[in-house]
Write a protein that holds these residues in place. Sequence first.
Motif, PDB file in Angstrom:
ATOM      1  N   ILE A   1       0.865  -1.177   0.000  1.00 22.19           N
ATOM      2  CA  ILE A   1       0.000   0.000   0.000  1.00 22.19           C
ATOM      3  C   ILE A   1       0.902   1.228   0.000  1.00 22.19           C
ATOM      4  CG2 ILE A   1      -1.710   1.336   1.289  1.00 22.19           C
ATOM      5  CD1 ILE A   1      -2.809  -1.278   2.404  1.00 22.19           C
ATOM      6  N   ASP A   2       0.715   2.063  -1.004  1.00 22.22           N
ATOM      7  CA  ASP A   2       1.527   3.281  -1.143  1.00 22.22           C
ATOM      8  C   ASP A   2       3.026   2.968  -1.119  1.00 22.22           C
ATOM      9  OD1 ASP A   2      -0.781   4.865  -1.248  1.00 22.22           O
ATOM     10  OD2 ASP A   2      -0.856   5.047   0.939  1.00 22.22           O
ATOM     11  N   GLY A   3       3.385   1.836  -1.709  1.00 18.28           N
ATOM     12  CA  GLY A   3       4.792   1.495  -1.867  1.00 18.28           C
ATOM     13  C   GLY A   3       5.419   0.747  -0.718  1.00 18.28           C
ATOM     14  N   TRP A   4       4.624   0.362   0.316  1.00 18.62           N
ATOM     15  CA  TRP A   4       5.181  -0.331   1.470  1.00 18.62           C
ATOM     16  C   TRP A   4       4.463  -1.649   1.701  1.00 18.62           C
ATOM     17  CZ3 TRP A   4       9.698   1.174   3.171  1.00 18.62           C
ATOM     18  CH2 TRP A   4      10.111   2.483   2.860  1.00 18.62           C
ATOM     19  N   VAL A   5       5.254  -2.691   1.942  1.00 16.04           N
ATOM     20  CA  VAL A   5       4.775  -4.065   1.948  1.00 16.04           C
ATOM     21  C   VAL A   5       4.665  -4.606   3.371  1.00 16.04           C
ATOM     22  CG1 VAL A   5       5.448  -6.436   1.315  1.00 16.04           C
ATOM     23  CG2 VAL A   5       5.665  -4.567  -0.348  1.00 16.04           C
ATOM     24  N   ALA A   6       3.698  -5.500   3.574  1.00 14.54           N
ATOM     25  CA  ALA A   6       3.610  -6.310   4.789  1.00 14.54           C
ATOM     26  C   ALA A   6       3.208  -7.723   4.386  1.00 14.54           C
ATOM     27  CB  ALA A   6       2.617  -5.724   5.786  1.00 14.54           C
ATOM     28  N   ASP A   7       3.613  -8.702   5.207  1.00 10.90           N
ATOM     29  CA  ASP A   7       3.473 -10.124   4.872  1.00 10.90           C
ATOM     30  C   ASP A   7       3.128 -10.875   6.153  1.00 10.90           C
ATOM     31  OD1 ASP A   7       3.708 -12.659   3.763  1.00 10.90           O
ATOM     32  OD2 ASP A   7       5.847 -12.512   3.355  1.00 10.90           O
ATOM     33  N   SER A   8       2.102 -11.723   6.089  1.00  9.45           N
ATOM     34  CA  SER A   8       1.705 -12.478   7.273  1.00  9.45           C
ATOM     35  C   SER A   8       1.015 -13.764   6.843  1.00  9.45           C
ATOM     36  CB  SER A   8       0.758 -11.639   8.152  1.00  9.45           C
ATOM     37  OG  SER A   8       0.456 -12.283   9.359  1.00  9.45           O
ATOM     38  N   ALA A   9       0.988 -14.743   7.753  1.00  7.95           N
ATOM     39  CA  ALA A   9       0.324 -16.011   7.473  1.00  7.95           C
ATOM     40  C   ALA A   9      -0.311 -16.545   8.742  1.00  7.95           C
ATOM     41  CB  ALA A   9       1.315 -17.038   6.917  1.00  7.95           C
ATOM     42  N   VAL A  10      -1.433 -17.243   8.569  1.00 13.98           N
ATOM     43  CA  VAL A  10      -2.129 -17.859   9.697  1.00 13.98           C
ATOM     44  C   VAL A  10      -2.659 -19.213   9.252  1.00 13.98           C
ATOM     45  CG1 VAL A  10      -4.325 -16.744   9.125  1.00 13.98           C
ATOM     46  CG2 VAL A  10      -3.880 -17.508  11.480  1.00 13.98           C
ATOM     47  N   THR A  11      -2.598 -20.182  10.151  1.00 14.19           N
ATOM     48  CA  THR A  11      -3.137 -21.513   9.877  1.00 14.19           C
ATOM     49  C   THR A  11      -4.416 -21.707  10.664  1.00 14.19           C
ATOM     50  OG1 THR A  11      -0.976 -22.473   9.386  1.00 14.19           O
ATOM     51  CG2 THR A  11      -2.725 -24.002  10.012  1.00 14.19           C
ATOM     52  N   THR A  12      -5.457 -22.147   9.976  1.00 12.19           N
ATOM     53  CA  THR A  12      -6.782 -22.360  10.557  1.00 12.19           C
ATOM     54  C   THR A  12      -7.181 -23.814  10.417  1.00 12.19           C
ATOM     55  OG1 THR A  12      -7.473 -20.107   9.968  1.00 12.19           O
ATOM     56  CG2 THR A  12      -9.226 -21.724  10.373  1.00 12.19           C
ATOM     57  N   ILE A  13      -7.718 -24.390  11.476  1.00 16.95           N
ATOM     58  CA  ILE A  13      -8.311 -25.728  11.383  1.00 16.95           C
ATOM     59  C   ILE A  13      -9.788 -25.549  11.074  1.00 16.95           C
ATOM     60  CG2 ILE A  13      -8.802 -27.889  12.569  1.00 16.95           C
ATOM     61  CD1 ILE A  13      -6.289 -27.404  14.248  1.00 16.95           C
ATOM     62  N   VAL A  14     -10.221 -26.128   9.972  1.00 18.98           N
ATOM     63  CA  VAL A  14     -11.583 -25.961   9.482  1.00 18.98           C
ATOM     64  C   VAL A  14     -12.516 -26.901  10.238  1.00 18.98           C
ATOM     65  CG1 VAL A  14     -13.078 -26.096   7.461  1.00 18.98           C
ATOM     66  CG2 VAL A  14     -10.709 -25.310   7.213  1.00 18.98           C
ATOM     67  N   GLY A  15     -13.548 -26.329  10.842  1.00 18.14           N
ATOM     68  CA  GLY A  15     -14.517 -27.173  11.533  1.00 18.14           C
ATOM     69  C   GLY A  15     -13.941 -27.811  12.782  1.00 18.14           C
ATOM     70  N   THR A  16     -14.061 -29.122  12.883  1.00 15.78           N
ATOM     71  CA  THR A  16     -13.660 -29.867  14.076  1.00 15.78           C
ATOM     72  C   THR A  16     -12.160 -30.105  14.085  1.00 15.78           C
ATOM     73  OG1 THR A  16     -15.783 -31.027  13.963  1.00 15.78           O
ATOM     74  CG2 THR A  16     -14.119 -31.915  15.465  1.00 15.78           C
ATOM     75  N   PRO A  17     -11.451 -29.588  15.109  1.00 18.16           N
ATOM     76  CA  PRO A  17      -9.993 -29.757  15.114  1.00 18.16           C
ATOM     77  C   PRO A  17      -9.566 -31.142  15.594  1.00 18.16           C
ATOM     78  CG  PRO A  17     -10.685 -28.496  17.023  1.00 18.16           C
ATOM     79  CD  PRO A  17     -11.921 -28.730  16.205  1.00 18.16           C
TER      80      PRO A  17
END
Length: 254
Positions: free
Chosen positions: A105-121
Motif C-alpha cells: 500500500i503506497d509502496g510499502w509491503v507487509a506479509d503475514s500467514a495464519v493456519t486455521t483448522i476448518v470445523g472440528t480440530p
Amino acid sequence: MVELKSAAEIDRMRVTGEFVANVLSELHERARPGVNLLDLEAHVRERIRERGAVSCYWDYSPSFGRGPFRNTVCLSVNDAVLHGLPFDYTLADGDVLTADLAVGIDGWVADSAVTTIVGTPDAADARLVRATEEALDAAISVALPGNRIGDISAAIGGVAKSYGYPVNTEFGGHGLGRTMHEDPHIPNTGRAGRGFILRPGLTIAIEPWFARSTDRIVTDPDGWTIRSADGSRTAHSEHTIAITESGPRILTTV
C-alpha cells in the motif's frame, strides 16, 4: 543489501500490516466446511481492489516457482504448507488451511500467514498449529537491538525441538519493506549469537513452519504448491515486525 527504515516508514508499513491482518482474520472466519478455495481467493482479490492495494503475488515469478503466480493469496491445505496455488477445492471438516498474504500500500509491503483448522480440530493438528505460534512468539521476543539473526533462528528451532518436529531450512523468514523479499534471510533453525546484527529500522517477516514428521518437501505439478514429502500435515505462522530501540514492533496485527 539490508535497508533500514525510518520511524515514519515503519508507520507506513504498519498501515499495510493492519490491512493484511484484517483480511487474514476475514479468511479465518470464512474458512468453513463447504467453502471453496477459489471463493476465498475472490474475496481477497476484491478486498485488495477496494483498498487500492497491490498484490505482491500477482505475476510473481521467482526462481523457485513456475511463474507467473496469477493469484492474490497463497492457500495451502493439509500437507501443503507454502505457496499454495488456489484451485477448485472445497474445504472439508478437519482440513488444515494456511493463508499467506503479502500486499503493498503506497509502496510499502507487509506479509503475514495464519493456519486455521476448518470445523472440528484434530488434537495433533491443533498441537502443530500451536507449535508454530509459540515459535513465532519466541522468535519475536528475541528480536531486540544487538541480538543477531541466529538468535531468532535458534528460538524457532528450540520450540520445534521441544515439540519433536523436524525443521526445514530451505524456506524461512526474510527482510521486506519496499518489496516482498529483501535481505536478510532468516532460517527456521540455527545457532544463537551468529549472523547479521539486529538494528533499529530493520523490518523482517518471521515465519516458522513445520510438518509433523519430516523436514523434506516436494513441489506439486502446478510448480508452486510445496508439501511435506511424506504427506504429513503442516502449519505456518508469520508476522512482519520492526526492530526498534524499545523492542520488536509487530506490524501485522489488527
